[in-house]
Design a protein around this motif. Structure first.
Motif, mmCIF file in Angstrom:
data_model
loop_
_atom_site.group_PDB
_atom_site.id
_atom_site.type_symbol
_atom_site.label_atom_id
_atom_site.label_comp_id
_atom_site.label_asym_id
_atom_site.label_seq_id
_atom_site.Cartn_x
_atom_site.Cartn_y
_atom_site.Cartn_z
ATOM 1 N N ARG A 95 13.142 -1.891 -1.144
ATOM 2 C CA ARG A 95 12.637 -1.823 -2.521
ATOM 3 C C ARG A 95 13.243 -0.657 -3.302
ATOM 4 N N GLY A 96 14.056 0.178 -2.611
ATOM 5 C CA GLY A 96 14.767 1.238 -3.304
ATOM 6 C C GLY A 96 14.320 2.646 -2.959
ATOM 7 N N LEU A 97 13.637 2.815 -1.827
ATOM 8 C CA LEU A 97 13.137 4.139 -1.464
ATOM 9 C C LEU A 97 14.263 5.153 -1.311
ATOM 10 N N ARG A 98 14.074 6.287 -1.944
ATOM 11 C CA ARG A 98 14.909 7.464 -1.728
ATOM 12 C C ARG A 98 13.978 8.661 -1.723
ATOM 13 N N ILE A 99 14.497 9.839 -1.407
ATOM 14 C CA ILE A 99 13.622 11.005 -1.331
ATOM 15 C C ILE A 99 14.058 12.095 -2.306
ATOM 16 N N PRO A 134 3.010 13.060 -0.993
ATOM 17 C CA PRO A 134 4.317 13.215 -0.343
ATOM 18 C C PRO A 134 4.525 12.105 0.687
ATOM 19 N N LEU A 135 5.764 11.833 1.018
ATOM 20 C CA LEU A 135 6.089 10.678 1.848
ATOM 21 C C LEU A 135 5.324 10.668 3.170
ATOM 22 N N GLU A 136 5.348 11.784 3.899
ATOM 23 C CA GLU A 136 4.674 11.801 5.191
ATOM 24 C C GLU A 136 3.174 11.591 5.044
ATOM 25 N N ASP A 137 2.578 12.215 4.053
ATOM 26 C CA ASP A 137 1.141 12.049 3.825
ATOM 27 C C ASP A 137 0.805 10.601 3.483
ATOM 28 N N ALA A 138 1.671 9.959 2.710
ATOM 29 C CA ALA A 138 1.454 8.557 2.337
ATOM 30 C C ALA A 138 1.516 7.657 3.564
ATOM 31 N N VAL A 139 2.482 7.900 4.432
ATOM 32 C CA VAL A 139 2.625 7.091 5.645
ATOM 33 C C VAL A 139 1.427 7.295 6.562
ATOM 34 N N VAL A 140 0.999 8.535 6.737
ATOM 35 C CA VAL A 140 -0.160 8.818 7.591
ATOM 36 C C VAL A 140 -1.411 8.142 7.035
ATOM 37 N N ARG A 141 -1.609 8.246 5.724
ATOM 38 C CA ARG A 141 -2.778 7.622 5.103
ATOM 39 C C ARG A 141 -2.759 6.104 5.316
ATOM 40 N N ALA A 142 -1.619 5.475 5.073
ATOM 41 C CA ALA A 142 -1.511 4.023 5.250
ATOM 42 C C ALA A 142 -1.737 3.635 6.701
ATOM 43 N N PHE A 143 -1.281 4.486 7.614
ATOM 44 C CA PHE A 143 -1.436 4.182 9.035
ATOM 45 C C PHE A 143 -2.902 4.299 9.460
ATOM 46 N N VAL A 144 -3.595 5.306 8.987
ATOM 47 C CA VAL A 144 -5.020 5.432 9.294
ATOM 48 C C VAL A 144 -5.779 4.215 8.755
ATOM 49 N N LYS A 180 10.177 18.284 -3.780
ATOM 50 C CA LYS A 180 9.377 18.863 -4.860
ATOM 51 C C LYS A 180 8.426 19.901 -4.268
ATOM 52 N N ASP A 181 8.590 21.133 -4.681
ATOM 53 C CA ASP A 181 7.710 22.215 -4.215
ATOM 54 C C ASP A 181 7.646 22.282 -2.695
ATOM 55 N N GLY A 182 8.792 22.082 -2.061
ATOM 56 C CA GLY A 182 8.875 22.184 -0.609
ATOM 57 C C GLY A 182 8.392 20.970 0.145
ATOM 58 N N LYS A 183 8.017 19.879 -0.546
ATOM 59 C CA LYS A 183 7.543 18.650 0.082
ATOM 60 C C LYS A 183 8.510 17.506 -0.209
ATOM 61 N N VAL A 184 8.702 16.648 0.776
ATOM 62 C CA VAL A 184 9.543 15.468 0.598
ATOM 63 C C VAL A 184 8.701 14.340 0.014
ATOM 64 N N TRP A 185 9.118 13.860 -1.138
ATOM 65 C CA TRP A 185 8.429 12.743 -1.799
ATOM 66 C C TRP A 185 9.302 11.491 -1.744
ATOM 67 N N ARG A 234 0.830 -1.212 0.000
ATOM 68 C CA ARG A 234 0.000 0.000 0.000
ATOM 69 C C ARG A 234 0.860 1.256 0.000
ATOM 70 N N LEU A 235 1.931 1.260 0.777
ATOM 71 C CA LEU A 235 2.850 2.395 0.780
ATOM 72 C C LEU A 235 3.466 2.612 -0.602
ATOM 73 N N TYR A 236 3.808 1.532 -1.262
ATOM 74 C CA TYR A 236 4.408 1.612 -2.588
ATOM 75 C C TYR A 236 3.461 2.305 -3.569
ATOM 76 N N GLU A 237 2.155 2.059 -3.408
ATOM 77 C CA GLU A 237 1.158 2.727 -4.253
ATOM 78 C C GLU A 237 0.998 4.193 -3.860
ATOM 79 N N LEU A 238 0.914 4.454 -2.559
ATOM 80 C CA LEU A 238 0.590 5.799 -2.082
ATOM 81 C C LEU A 238 1.685 6.817 -2.353
ATOM 82 N N ILE A 239 2.948 6.387 -2.323
ATOM 83 C CA ILE A 239 4.025 7.364 -2.531
ATOM 84 C C ILE A 239 4.051 7.887 -3.964
ATOM 85 N N LYS A 240 3.328 7.235 -4.852
ATOM 86 C CA LYS A 240 3.215 7.742 -6.213
ATOM 87 C C LYS A 240 2.221 8.899 -6.301
ATOM 88 N N GLU A 241 1.347 8.993 -5.287
ATOM 89 C CA GLU A 241 0.268 9.983 -5.316
ATOM 90 C C GLU A 241 0.455 11.092 -4.288
#
Length: 308
Positions: free
Chosen positions: A290-294, A210-220, A297-302, A201-208
């Motif tokens: 799986r190869g995560l790096r940051i 920023p990293l923190e938002d993806a983690v929070v969404r997956a956690f909820v 972009k526009d002041g957000k960490v992806w 799920r995280l792998y999908e969300l980070i495409k849509e």
């Protein structure tokens, strides 16, 4: 899989998990009275040496120099917990250690990330009673909240080691007995099903997102779909169900993440979803593998996977 790549992933994943402002957890903006973000920084990095040794041991298993029952899982867990405790004075990462070590070793033995799940389960199944005794010593060092007393194989009972020996309780048998009380044991038994699905799920969300938002969404989503066993142990199943219902409302748009966070902190750390946070930490470790790096972009960490 390269040794330091595995170790780095299982160190970085928990650090990301601790930093992200997830509802109900310690993070880079919020602490509890007896547990802070700094506890996680010191604890999660203190285990590096033991993690490295675990992967080296797994390489010997892969070569056939050692047999699975000689892996020493319990001792590795106890030593990692001891290293964590020597670096700080709380219990930020016992669950992370217990989840990570078998899977790390599975990574070094298996052909790929999927095969690692089966190898981790094999190590649990082939563990010995001594591994369980060492695991009990690790629990006593960490002293997690909500450990029940007066139960069969009571961790803090002077008779527990004799009982474990008499009944031949290895880690797999212990997990079967204790799965209902602790999510970690269920993950051992079902080949890390929840950790891997969360990684996907995280792998999908980070495409849509920023990293923190993806983690929070997956956690909820984790909170909405699972009862946290730490909340159950500390506050009871009804409190865990309340948290689950509130998380479902967030997904429906009826509640904000900030409102969920405020609700979860109303009673101090009683509604702290520590077991699901441990799942998130391991899932992030898998994402790093799986190869995560940051990228900024526009002041957000992806979060980005693949080569730059």
């Amino acid at each position: 899989m390269e040794r330091w790549k595995i170790v780095r992933a299982f160190l970085l994943g928990p650090l990301i998990e601790a930093a992200v402002p997830k509802p109900g957890n310690v993070n880079r903006f919020r602490d509890f009275e007896d547990l802070t973000f700094y506890h996680f920084l010191f604890a999660d990095t203190a285990v590096a040496g033991v993690y490295y040794e675990a992967v080296k041991t797994a390489e010997l298993l892969k070569k056939g120099i050692l047999e699975p029952w000689e892996a020493g899982l319990g001792e590795l867990m106890r030593r990692a917990v001891q290293a964590s405790r020597e670096a700080q004075d709380a219990n930020p990462n016992f669950g992370i250690i217990a989840l990570s070590l078998p899977l790390m070793m599975g990574m070094a033995i298996g052909r790929n990330m999927l095969d690692a799940r089966k190898k981790a389960r094999l190590l649990i199944e082939e563990s010995t009673v001594r591994d369980t005794m060492e695991f009990y010593r690790a629990i006593r060092i960490a002293n997690p909240k909500g450990i029940p007393s007066g139960v069969k194989y009571d961790v803090y009972s002077d008779d527990s080691f004799r009982e474990l020996f008499q009944d031949e309780i290895n880690l797999a048998r212990l997990a079967e007995i204790s799965c209902e009380r602790e999510l970690i044991f269920c993950e051992w038994l079902n080949e890390y099903e929840l950790s891997y699905s969360t990684f996907g799920r995280l792998y999908e969300l980070i495409k849509e997102l920023p990293l923190e938002d993806a983690v929070v969404r997956a956690f909820v989503e984790l909170l909405a779909n699972n009862l946290d066993t730490l909340i159950i142990r500390k506050a009871g199943v009804e409190e865990a169900k309340l948290v689950q219902e509130k998380a479902k409302k967030v997904l429906k748009g009826e509640l904000t993440v900030e409102e969920l966070d405020a609700f979860m902190r109303e009673k101090g750390d009683l509604r702290n979803p520590g077991s699901l946070a441990d799942i998130m930490a391991v899932s992030l470790s898998l994402l790093v593998l799986r190869g995560l790096r940051i990228e900024l972009k526009d002041g957000k960490v992806w979060g980005v996977t693949g080569r730059p």
